[in-house]
Design a protein around this motif. Structure first.
Motif, PDB file in Angstrom:
ATOM      1  N   TYR A   5       7.944  -2.896  13.229  1.00 29.00           N
ATOM      2  CA  TYR A   5       7.350  -1.844  12.404  1.00 29.00           C
ATOM      3  C   TYR A   5       7.925  -1.945  10.999  1.00 29.00           C
ATOM      4  O   TYR A   5       9.136  -2.115  10.826  1.00 29.00           O
ATOM      5  N   THR A   6       7.089  -1.805   9.982  1.00 24.96           N
ATOM      6  CA  THR A   6       7.621  -1.696   8.632  1.00 24.96           C
ATOM      7  C   THR A   6       8.026  -0.248   8.363  1.00 24.96           C
ATOM      8  O   THR A   6       7.595   0.679   9.061  1.00 24.96           O
ATOM      9  N   ALA A   7       8.853  -0.079   7.344  1.00 22.75           N
ATOM     10  CA  ALA A   7       9.382   1.243   7.015  1.00 22.75           C
ATOM     11  C   ALA A   7       8.371   2.007   6.164  1.00 22.75           C
ATOM     12  O   ALA A   7       8.533   2.177   4.948  1.00 22.75           O
ATOM     13  N   VAL A   8       7.303   2.456   6.820  1.00 23.35           N
ATOM     14  CA  VAL A   8       6.231   3.186   6.128  1.00 23.35           C
ATOM     15  C   VAL A   8       5.842   4.405   6.961  1.00 23.35           C
ATOM     16  O   VAL A   8       6.209   4.511   8.128  1.00 23.35           O
ATOM     17  N   GLU A   9       5.069   5.280   6.367  1.00 26.77           N
ATOM     18  CA  GLU A   9       4.544   6.456   7.062  1.00 26.77           C
ATOM     19  C   GLU A   9       3.067   6.617   6.721  1.00 26.77           C
ATOM     20  O   GLU A   9       2.593   6.138   5.687  1.00 26.77           O
ATOM     21  N   GLY A  10       2.341   7.301   7.618  1.00 23.00           N
ATOM     22  CA  GLY A  10       0.956   7.626   7.342  1.00 23.00           C
ATOM     23  C   GLY A  10      -0.051   6.568   7.748  1.00 23.00           C
ATOM     24  O   GLY A  10      -1.244   6.703   7.447  1.00 23.00           O
ATOM     25  N   PHE A  11       0.390   5.511   8.440  1.00 19.09           N
ATOM     26  CA  PHE A  11      -0.519   4.464   8.896  1.00 19.09           C
ATOM     27  C   PHE A  11      -0.744   4.592  10.400  1.00 19.09           C
ATOM     28  O   PHE A  11       0.113   5.107  11.124  1.00 19.09           O
ATOM     29  N   GLU A  12      -1.881   4.097  10.862  1.00 16.79           N
ATOM     30  CA  GLU A  12      -2.233   4.177  12.272  1.00 16.79           C
ATOM     31  C   GLU A  12      -2.204   2.798  12.906  1.00 16.79           C
ATOM     32  O   GLU A  12      -2.741   1.828  12.351  1.00 16.79           O
ATOM     33  N   LYS A  13      -1.592   2.688  14.070  1.00 15.48           N
ATOM     34  CA  LYS A  13      -1.574   1.412  14.780  1.00 15.48           C
ATOM     35  C   LYS A  13      -2.993   0.933  15.064  1.00 15.48           C
ATOM     36  O   LYS A  13      -3.865   1.721  15.423  1.00 15.48           O
ATOM     37  N   GLY A  14      -3.196  -0.365  14.907  1.00 15.60           N
ATOM     38  CA  GLY A  14      -4.496  -0.929  15.230  1.00 15.60           C
ATOM     39  C   GLY A  14      -5.569  -0.685  14.193  1.00 15.60           C
ATOM     40  O   GLY A  14      -6.741  -0.974  14.445  1.00 15.60           O
ATOM     41  N   LYS A  15      -5.205  -0.188  13.016  1.00 21.52           N
ATOM     42  CA  LYS A  15      -6.156   0.022  11.927  1.00 21.52           C
ATOM     43  C   LYS A  15      -5.725  -0.853  10.743  1.00 21.52           C
ATOM     44  O   LYS A  15      -4.595  -0.749  10.267  1.00 21.52           O
ATOM     45  N   GLY A  16      -6.636  -1.713  10.279  1.00 23.16           N
ATOM     46  CA  GLY A  16      -6.319  -2.558   9.146  1.00 23.16           C
ATOM     47  C   GLY A  16      -6.026  -1.737   7.903  1.00 23.16           C
ATOM     48  O   GLY A  16      -6.491  -0.612   7.762  1.00 23.16           O
ATOM     49  N   ILE A  17      -5.234  -2.318   6.988  1.00 24.56           N
ATOM     50  CA  ILE A  17      -4.932  -1.640   5.735  1.00 24.56           C
ATOM     51  C   ILE A  17      -6.222  -1.555   4.920  1.00 24.56           C
ATOM     52  O   ILE A  17      -6.861  -2.572   4.643  1.00 24.56           O
ATOM     53  N   PRO A  18      -6.657  -0.364   4.530  1.00 23.41           N
ATOM     54  CA  PRO A  18      -7.933  -0.230   3.814  1.00 23.41           C
ATOM     55  C   PRO A  18      -7.840  -0.757   2.389  1.00 23.41           C
ATOM     56  O   PRO A  18      -6.751  -0.829   1.805  1.00 23.41           O
ATOM     57  N   VAL A  19      -8.985  -1.118   1.837  1.00 25.35           N
ATOM     58  CA  VAL A  19      -9.029  -1.625   0.462  1.00 25.35           C
ATOM     59  C   VAL A  19      -9.531  -0.526  -0.474  1.00 25.35           C
ATOM     60  O   VAL A  19     -10.162   0.446  -0.048  1.00 25.35           O
ATOM     61  N   ASP A  20      -9.257  -0.699  -1.756  1.00 26.40           N
ATOM     62  CA  ASP A  20      -9.758   0.217  -2.768  1.00 26.40           C
ATOM     63  C   ASP A  20     -11.167  -0.167  -3.203  1.00 26.40           C
ATOM     64  O   ASP A  20     -11.977   0.700  -3.536  1.00 26.40           O
ATOM     65  N   TYR A  21     -11.439  -1.476  -3.197  1.00 23.73           N
ATOM     66  CA  TYR A  21     -12.756  -1.984  -3.562  1.00 23.73           C
ATOM     67  C   TYR A  21     -13.167  -3.049  -2.549  1.00 23.73           C
ATOM     68  O   TYR A  21     -12.503  -4.087  -2.435  1.00 23.73           O
ATOM     69  N   LYS A  70       0.835  -1.213   0.000  1.00 24.78           N
ATOM     70  CA  LYS A  70       0.000   0.000   0.000  1.00 24.78           C
ATOM     71  C   LYS A  70       0.869   1.262   0.000  1.00 24.78           C
ATOM     72  O   LYS A  70       0.611   2.205  -0.756  1.00 24.78           O
ATOM     73  N   TYR A  71       1.888   1.289   0.833  1.00 26.04           N
ATOM     74  CA  TYR A  71       2.743   2.475   0.965  1.00 26.04           C
ATOM     75  C   TYR A  71       3.439   2.811  -0.354  1.00 26.04           C
ATOM     76  O   TYR A  71       3.548   3.977  -0.738  1.00 26.04           O
ATOM     77  N   HIS A  72       3.902   1.781  -1.065  1.00 25.38           N
ATOM     78  CA  HIS A  72       4.604   1.998  -2.332  1.00 25.38           C
ATOM     79  C   HIS A  72       3.654   2.022  -3.526  1.00 25.38           C
ATOM     80  O   HIS A  72       4.122   2.071  -4.678  1.00 25.38           O
ATOM     81  N   ASP A  73       2.348   1.968  -3.255  1.00 29.18           N
ATOM     82  CA  ASP A  73       1.324   2.066  -4.297  1.00 29.18           C
ATOM     83  C   ASP A  73       1.555   1.045  -5.410  1.00 29.18           C
ATOM     84  O   ASP A  73       1.552   1.381  -6.599  1.00 29.18           O
ATOM     85  N   LEU A  74       1.693  -0.211  -5.021  1.00 31.42           N
ATOM     86  CA  LEU A  74       2.021  -1.261  -5.980  1.00 31.42           C
ATOM     87  C   LEU A  74       0.799  -1.981  -6.528  1.00 31.42           C
ATOM     88  O   LEU A  74       0.889  -2.618  -7.575  1.00 31.42           O
ATOM     89  N   ALA A  75      -0.333  -1.936  -5.826  1.00 33.37           N
ATOM     90  CA  ALA A  75      -1.467  -2.772  -6.213  1.00 33.37           C
ATOM     91  C   ALA A  75      -2.797  -2.111  -5.884  1.00 33.37           C
ATOM     92  O   ALA A  75      -2.883  -1.213  -5.032  1.00 33.37           O
ATOM     93  N   THR A  76      -3.841  -2.593  -6.551  1.00 33.83           N
ATOM     94  CA  THR A  76      -5.212  -2.273  -6.195  1.00 33.83           C
ATOM     95  C   THR A  76      -5.693  -3.288  -5.167  1.00 33.83           C
ATOM     96  O   THR A  76      -5.636  -4.497  -5.423  1.00 33.83           O
ATOM     97  N   PHE A  77      -6.121  -2.828  -3.989  1.00 31.45           N
ATOM     98  CA  PHE A  77      -6.543  -3.712  -2.911  1.00 31.45           C
ATOM     99  C   PHE A  77      -8.020  -4.065  -3.075  1.00 31.45           C
ATOM    100  O   PHE A  77      -8.862  -3.177  -3.215  1.00 31.45           O
ATOM    101  N   ILE A  78      -8.322  -5.370  -3.019  1.00 30.17           N
ATOM    102  CA  ILE A  78      -9.690  -5.861  -3.173  1.00 30.17           C
ATOM    103  C   ILE A  78     -10.028  -6.763  -1.994  1.00 30.17           C
ATOM    104  O   ILE A  78      -9.241  -7.646  -1.639  1.00 30.17           O
ATOM    105  N   GLY A  79     -11.177  -6.555  -1.379  1.00 31.88           N
ATOM    106  CA  GLY A  79     -11.606  -7.398  -0.259  1.00 31.88           C
ATOM    107  C   GLY A  79     -12.131  -6.588   0.896  1.00 31.88           C
ATOM    108  O   GLY A  79     -13.046  -5.790   0.751  1.00 31.88           O
ATOM    109  N   GLU A  80     -11.523  -6.776   2.066  1.00 32.43           N
ATOM    110  CA  GLU A  80     -11.893  -6.037   3.271  1.00 32.43           C
ATOM    111  C   GLU A  80     -10.632  -5.640   4.003  1.00 32.43           C
ATOM    112  O   GLU A  80      -9.549  -6.195   3.753  1.00 32.43           O
TER     113      GLU A  80
END
Length: 495
Positions: free
Chosen positions: A437-453, A395-405
């Motif tokens: 921790y992964t080397a990312v920014e802009g994410f909140e602890k305890g919040k799942g990675i959001p999907v695009d669809y 998600k951080y590197h904008d590599l894919a479209t996320f599908i699911g939940e």
């Protein structure tokens, strides 16, 4: 790990996959009593005193305080102390060993950590499991396979519980009440709701049996399916005409298969598969676990599988690739980092510099034959630990479209659980003992990675063995071709 207490990988259960076609039948509301044939509830029960329970409870509290490195990330110290006091007060009442296990599970789940949980000992597990395979969609509980009463041959009027029936209560408790109770015992990073929902879905018969102390009788209220509608009985219906007693055969735990028999895969490992779709430029790479990295032989198979898969993907000129990590509970971060290398087009860092993990906080480089087309990542609430790390980097590197939940974990977890046995009940307690921790920014602890669809499987999807994820992906890429499998990866991969 015990079936009822699913264990987590060192840095981290597949979606419920049992399906049956829904049949068109008349709809009625039945109040049904199911009596399961089981061993005596007292035969294998261990006896413990209130003093034993209090000692084990206090020991568990001490283990959490002394060993959990992030005990107060999602809960304040004051809130934790209040919860401890509330739970300890419940021990003043007589408790069965299963009720005490629920209490300890609630204690371990309260810090909201995926890697912190309690496991019951083998001597307290019983072989009489809730006899209906189910699907929980987050709101309703459904039967997903036909169940025929034992006495049907002797009494033709005895009716089968049909796949697609909606279960509304068990032993006098509504499904929402039961689910709320189960949720209190499930540890999820930050209390991520999608993880709790998926774990209840995948393990409901086993979890319910254990948390209820393996009851000998299951009284079930349910609605039968009919053209995807539900109808109520007329107001003048006589209850005695619809209330009947049913007896189902018990399902031994060892025979309780939560998914269909595994098909042969391209890797020889059920967790790894590469699928091509006919008359299209679409392929799907299934990675259902990163645990293989902890065993040398499996790590070699995994690395070779990825290498050969991406060579094949390039040779076939695949333009659209699905990475399917649904149900991936995590594992070795070296395995997830290996996959990332085939998807990224620039040097990257996996872990934050604060993490003590060899090599993965140093710069990594893209792999040869990396994928350069359109990428789709299929995710769900069962994603945990290293899989959450992987998803955060994609998600951080904008590599894919996320599908699911939203994923069941994120860029941060405690990981590295340490295990301890309680002195009296011998329950095994796992306590998260790290900070990753992964080397990312802009994410909140305890919040799942959001999907695009957002895509969810309906009960109709489950019963008809229809993958709504695939349908959504095909719509996104405007591919109207057949989804028939072109073929599996060559057998030479398993040599």
């Amino acid at each position: 790990m015990a079936d009822e207490s699913p264990g987590r990988p060192l840095l981290g259960i597949p979606p419920f996959d049992v399906v049956n076609m829904m049949k068109s039948i008349s709809i009625f509301l039945f109040f049904l009593t199911l009596t399961q044939l089981a061993v005596s509830s007292e035969k294998n029960r261990k006896s413990f005193t209130q003093t034993d329970y209090l000692a084990d409870f206090d020991q568990c509290v001490g283990l959490l305080k002394d060993n959990h490195t992030n005990l107060y990330v999602y809960r304040t110290e004051e809130d934790f102390a209040k919860r401890v006091e509330t739970l300890r007060t419940r021990i003043s009442e007589p408790l069965t060993v299963y009720e005490f296990y629920n209490l300890i599970s609630e204690l371990c789940a309260y810090p909201q950590c995926y890697h912190t949980f309690a496991q019951i000992n083998d001597g307290l597990r019983k072989d009489n499991v809730f006899p209906i395979k189910t699907y929980y969609d987050g709101e309703k509980l459904w039967a997903v396979s036909d169940q025929t009463p034992v006495s049907k041959a002797a009494d033709p009027d005895q009716m089968t519980i049909l796949a697609g029936s909606e279960i509304s209560s068990i032993n006098g408790r509504s499904i929402p009440e039961i689910v709320d109770g189960l949720a209190e015992t499930i540890g999820a990073d930050g209390g991520i709701s999608t993880h709790i929902t998926r774990e209840i879905d995948h393990y409901f018969p086993l979890l319910y049996s254990l948390r209820s102390g393996y009851p000998c009788k299951y009284e079930i209220t349910y609605l039968e399916p009919h053209n995807h509608r539900r109808e109520q009985l007329p107001e003048n219906s006589v209850a005695s005409e619809v209330v009947k007693q049913r007896v189902l055969r018990s399902i031994p735990r060892r025979d309780f298969n939560r998914k269909k028999a595994e098909k042969e895969t391209s890797s020889g490992n059920p967790a790894l598969d590469l699928i091509f779709y006919q008359d299209s430029s679409l392929a799907r790479l299934k990675i259902r676990s990163f645990m293989n990295g902890y065993i040398d032989d499996e790590r070699e198979l995994y690395d070779n599988f990825l290498k050969c898969s991406f060579e094949k993907i390039r040779s076939k000129r695949i333009d659209n690739l699905i990475i399917d990590i649904r149900g991936n509970g995590g594992g070795d971060p070296f395995s997830s980092a290996e996959l990332l290398g085939y998807l990224i087009d620039k040097p990257y860092v996996y872990f934050d510099p604060s993490v003590s993990y060899p090599h993965l906080k140093e710069e990594g480089n893209p792999k040869e034959n990396r994928f350069e087309g359109s990428l789709f990542l299929w995710v769900d609430g069962l994603i945990g630990s290293s899989s959450g790390h992987f998803a955060s980097l994609v998600k951080y590197h904008d590599l894919a479209t996320f599908i699911g939940e939203a994923t069941g974990s994120t860029f941060f977890c405690s990981g590295n659980p340490q295990s301890f046995d309680l002195d009296h009940t011998k329950f095994r307690i796992y306590v998260g003992n790290g900070a990753f921790y992964t080397a990312v920014e802009g994410f909140e602890k305890g919040k799942g990675i959001p999907v695009d669809y957002e895509v969810k499987q309906s009960i109709e999807d489950v019963l008809e063995n229809r993958d709504s994820f695939l349908e959504a992906t095909l719509k996104l890429i405007n591919n109207n071709g057949s989804t028939k499998l072109l073929g599996q990866f060559p057998d030479t991969l398993r040599q």
